[in-house]
Design a protein around this motif. Structure first.
Motif, PDB file in Angstrom:
ATOM      1  N   ALA A 107      -6.736  12.533 -10.506  1.00 17.78           N
ATOM      2  CA  ALA A 107      -6.804  13.699 -11.641  1.00 17.78           C
ATOM      3  C   ALA A 107      -5.691  14.552 -11.853  1.00 17.78           C
ATOM      4  N   ARG A 108      -5.852  15.266 -10.494  1.00 18.35           N
ATOM      5  CA  ARG A 108      -4.935  16.482 -10.282  1.00 18.35           C
ATOM      6  C   ARG A 108      -3.477  15.926 -10.293  1.00 18.35           C
ATOM      7  N   ASP A 109      -3.340  14.751  -9.544  1.00 15.42           N
ATOM      8  CA  ASP A 109      -1.838  14.167  -9.543  1.00 15.42           C
ATOM      9  C   ASP A 109      -1.471  14.025 -10.773  1.00 15.42           C
ATOM     10  N   ALA A 110      -2.415  13.490 -11.718  1.00 12.13           N
ATOM     11  CA  ALA A 110      -1.918  13.044 -13.063  1.00 12.13           C
ATOM     12  C   ALA A 110      -1.863  14.052 -13.872  1.00 12.13           C
ATOM     13  N   GLY A 111      -2.270  15.296 -13.814  1.00 16.07           N
ATOM     14  CA  GLY A 111      -2.487  16.686 -14.487  1.00 16.07           C
ATOM     15  C   GLY A 111      -3.614  16.359 -15.538  1.00 16.07           C
ATOM     16  N   GLN A 112      -4.575  15.832 -15.252  1.00 12.48           N
ATOM     17  CA  GLN A 112      -5.776  15.308 -16.126  1.00 12.48           C
ATOM     18  C   GLN A 112      -7.007  16.337 -15.694  1.00 12.48           C
ATOM     19  N   GLU A 113      -8.098  16.302 -16.417  1.00 14.12           N
ATOM     20  CA  GLU A 113      -9.131  17.045 -16.108  1.00 14.12           C
ATOM     21  C   GLU A 113     -10.138  15.967 -15.423  1.00 14.12           C
ATOM     22  N   VAL A 114     -10.979  16.369 -14.561  1.00 12.90           N
ATOM     23  CA  VAL A 114     -11.707  15.519 -13.648  1.00 12.90           C
ATOM     24  C   VAL A 114     -13.074  15.331 -14.609  1.00 12.90           C
ATOM     25  N   ASP A 115     -13.244  13.853 -14.705  1.00  9.89           N
ATOM     26  CA  ASP A 115     -14.394  13.679 -15.670  1.00  9.89           C
ATOM     27  C   ASP A 115     -15.405  12.655 -14.724  1.00  9.89           C
ATOM     28  N   LEU A 116     -16.238  13.156 -13.820  1.00 15.17           N
ATOM     29  CA  LEU A 116     -16.780  12.003 -12.861  1.00 15.17           C
ATOM     30  C   LEU A 116     -17.815  11.304 -13.518  1.00 15.17           C
ATOM     31  N   GLY A 117     -18.253  11.784 -14.656  1.00 15.69           N
ATOM     32  CA  GLY A 117     -19.178  10.829 -15.386  1.00 15.69           C
ATOM     33  C   GLY A 117     -18.566  10.066 -16.226  1.00 15.69           C
ATOM     34  N   SER A 118     -17.420   9.610 -16.324  1.00 18.03           N
ATOM     35  CA  SER A 118     -16.879   8.471 -17.144  1.00 18.03           C
ATOM     36  C   SER A 118     -17.076   7.147 -16.647  1.00 18.03           C
ATOM     37  N   PRO A 119     -17.106   6.202 -17.532  1.00 17.67           N
ATOM     38  CA  PRO A 119     -17.700   4.757 -17.109  1.00 17.67           C
ATOM     39  C   PRO A 119     -16.859   4.185 -15.975  1.00 17.67           C
ATOM     40  N   GLU A 120     -15.771   4.556 -16.124  1.00 16.53           N
ATOM     41  CA  GLU A 120     -14.684   4.072 -15.170  1.00 16.53           C
ATOM     42  C   GLU A 120     -14.872   4.559 -13.609  1.00 16.53           C
ATOM     43  N   ASN A 121     -15.230   6.008 -13.473  1.00 24.68           N
ATOM     44  CA  ASN A 121     -15.541   6.710 -12.530  1.00 24.68           C
ATOM     45  C   ASN A 121     -16.733   6.345 -11.749  1.00 24.68           C
ATOM     46  N   LEU A 122     -17.855   6.152 -12.749  1.00 22.42           N
ATOM     47  CA  LEU A 122     -19.143   5.674 -12.295  1.00 22.42           C
ATOM     48  C   LEU A 122     -19.105   4.361 -11.728  1.00 22.42           C
ATOM     49  N   HIS A 123     -18.154   3.604 -11.993  1.00 17.05           N
ATOM     50  CA  HIS A 123     -18.132   2.240 -11.572  1.00 17.05           C
ATOM     51  C   HIS A 123     -17.463   2.391 -10.041  1.00 17.05           C
ATOM     52  N   ARG A 124     -16.536   3.321  -9.896  1.00 18.93           N
ATOM     53  CA  ARG A 124     -15.847   3.507  -8.665  1.00 18.93           C
ATOM     54  C   ARG A 124     -16.886   3.874  -7.458  1.00 18.93           C
ATOM     55  N   LEU A 125     -17.966   4.215  -7.958  1.00 22.75           N
ATOM     56  CA  LEU A 125     -18.945   4.828  -6.860  1.00 22.75           C
ATOM     57  C   LEU A 125     -19.630   3.430  -6.285  1.00 22.75           C
ATOM     58  N   LYS A 126     -19.375   2.219  -6.847  1.00 25.76           N
ATOM     59  CA  LYS A 126     -19.952   1.108  -6.278  1.00 25.76           C
ATOM     60  C   LYS A 126     -19.361   0.888  -4.910  1.00 25.76           C
ATOM     61  N   MET A 127     -18.285   1.416  -4.731  1.00 29.22           N
ATOM     62  CA  MET A 127     -17.488   1.251  -3.420  1.00 29.22           C
ATOM     63  C   MET A 127     -18.440   2.078  -2.376  1.00 29.22           C
ATOM     64  N   ALA A 128     -19.041   2.947  -2.659  1.00 26.95           N
ATOM     65  CA  ALA A 128     -20.071   3.410  -1.762  1.00 26.95           C
ATOM     66  C   ALA A 128     -21.314   3.119  -1.767  1.00 26.95           C
ATOM     67  N   GLU A 129     -21.669   1.821  -2.286  1.00 27.21           N
ATOM     68  CA  GLU A 129     -22.794   1.171  -2.188  1.00 27.21           C
ATOM     69  C   GLU A 129     -22.872   0.247  -0.996  1.00 27.21           C
ATOM     70  N   PHE A 130     -23.631   0.608   0.144  1.00 29.45           N
ATOM     71  CA  PHE A 130     -23.663  -0.139   1.388  1.00 29.45           C
ATOM     72  C   PHE A 130     -24.991  -0.666   1.797  1.00 29.45           C
ATOM     73  N   PRO A 131     -24.898  -1.677   2.728  1.00 34.78           N
ATOM     74  CA  PRO A 131     -26.388  -1.976   3.184  1.00 34.78           C
ATOM     75  C   PRO A 131     -27.174  -0.631   3.547  1.00 34.78           C
ATOM     76  N   GLU A 132     -28.212  -0.597   3.376  1.00 37.41           N
ATOM     77  CA  GLU A 132     -29.196   0.717   3.634  1.00 37.41           C
ATOM     78  C   GLU A 132     -29.164   0.702   4.932  1.00 37.41           C
ATOM     79  N   GLY A 133     -28.807   2.088   5.623  1.00 38.58           N
ATOM     80  CA  GLY A 133     -28.649   2.612   6.857  1.00 38.58           C
ATOM     81  C   GLY A 133     -27.226   2.363   7.516  1.00 38.58           C
ATOM     82  N   ALA A 134     -26.279   1.681   6.649  1.00 41.59           N
ATOM     83  CA  ALA A 134     -24.869   1.880   7.052  1.00 41.59           C
ATOM     84  C   ALA A 134     -24.395   3.172   7.612  1.00 41.59           C
ATOM     85  N   SER A 135     -23.233   3.115   8.403  1.00 39.41           N
ATOM     86  CA  SER A 135     -22.671   4.631   8.579  1.00 39.41           C
ATOM     87  C   SER A 135     -21.282   4.238   8.199  1.00 39.41           C
ATOM     88  N   LEU A 136     -20.446   5.231   8.186  1.00 38.59           N
ATOM     89  CA  LEU A 136     -19.243   5.205   7.361  1.00 38.59           C
ATOM     90  C   LEU A 136     -18.116   4.818   8.388  1.00 38.59           C
TER      91      LEU A 136
END
Length: 267
Positions: A107-136
């Motif tokens: 968002a900063r690189d694009a000169g925009q306000e950060v909106d963590l609650g937008s549907p697009e950004n909430l969908h991005r959080l799926k990439m942090a859904e891992f099997p329970e107990g996983a490490s990064l």
């Protein structure tokens, strides 16, 4: 411990993308005195991915899996890993923070306000859904982590991300395995002979110098190279050297023409 590689994606099997992971993983392992024991290619079929992971997770092997950990409908690896383990997917707290930090950076690189609650950004959080107990597994390229469960390590399909992540896993989880088994390989090019003629010699060498392995790689030759067989031995350096000397002596006694291997031998 055996080391395996799983490469996932319809685009690989269809030929739309050329796999680059296999040769690079060989290189990363060789730099650390390790070797790859097996590799499998899978399409984007959840049932097949789940069954494969259930089998490999039961093996105790060290496994690297490349591809399918994004958040689009054709990305199934995260869900399949959870299914193979019999655990649910769970949003990883640090993984979420990493993605939110990435969203802020974009968002900063694009000169925009950060909106963590937008549907697009909430969908991005799926990439942090891992099997329970996983490490990064940290991703220096864009901060969106891969994950580890047991001895299985899951990274994206993009080489620019995957390769540094695999190197990080090796250096941080398996450095105690580096260079534990000294290895050497010696071979010659054999001309005017057939593998059937060489088989008794190969069997004798493997029996006499076990666990040294004997290999033969036939080549039809080309405009610059005569047809030949690359015949060689590989294993523990001292025993390999002895087996190689014996092999050469026996080839000479059999009056079989052979010559040292040069660059590109066996191609």
């Amino acid at each position: 411990m055996a080391i395996g590689l799983i490469i996932i994606g319809d685009e690989i099997l269809s030929g739309k993308r050329r796999d680059q992971h296999f040769p690079k993983v060989l290189e990363l392992l060789a730099e650390r005195g390790l070797k790859l024991d097996w590799a499998e290619y899978l399409g984007d079929d959840p049932a097949r991915i789940s069954a494969t992971l259930k089998r490999t997770m039961a093996s105790g092997d060290i496994v690297f899996s490349c591809g399918g950990i994004g958040a689009t409908p054709d990305d199934h690896t995260r869900q399949c890993a959870a299914s193979a383990l019999g655990v649910p997917l769970a949003l990883h707290p640090q993984g979420r923070l990493n993605i939110e930090e990435r969203i802020g950076d974009m968002a900063r690189d694009a000169g925009q306000e950060v909106d963590l609650g937008s549907p697009e950004n909430l969908h991005r959080l799926k990439m942090a859904e891992f099997p329970e107990g996983a490490s990064l597994i940290p991703n220096a390229y864009n901060k969106i982590a891969g994950f580890t469960v047991g001895t299985h390590h899951f990274v994206p399909g993009f080489p620019v991300m995957a390769w540094p992540m695999i190197a990080w896993v090796l250096d941080n989880h398996y450095s105690h395995l580096f260079n534990r088994q000294p290895h050497s390989e010696q071979s010659v090019l054999v001309y005017g002979s057939m593998e059937s003629t060489l088989n008794p010699l190969m069997e004798e060498l493997e029996a006499r110098y076990a666990p040294v392995k004997v290999f033969s790689l036939p080549s039809v030759g080309d405009a610059l190279t005569r047809s030949h067989i690359e015949l060689g031995v590989k294993g523990e350096p001292a025993l390999t050297a002895t087996a190689f000397a014996d092999m050469c002596a026996q080839l000479a006694a059999m009056r079989i023409e052979f010559a040292p291997c040069g660059p590109g031998a066996g191609a």
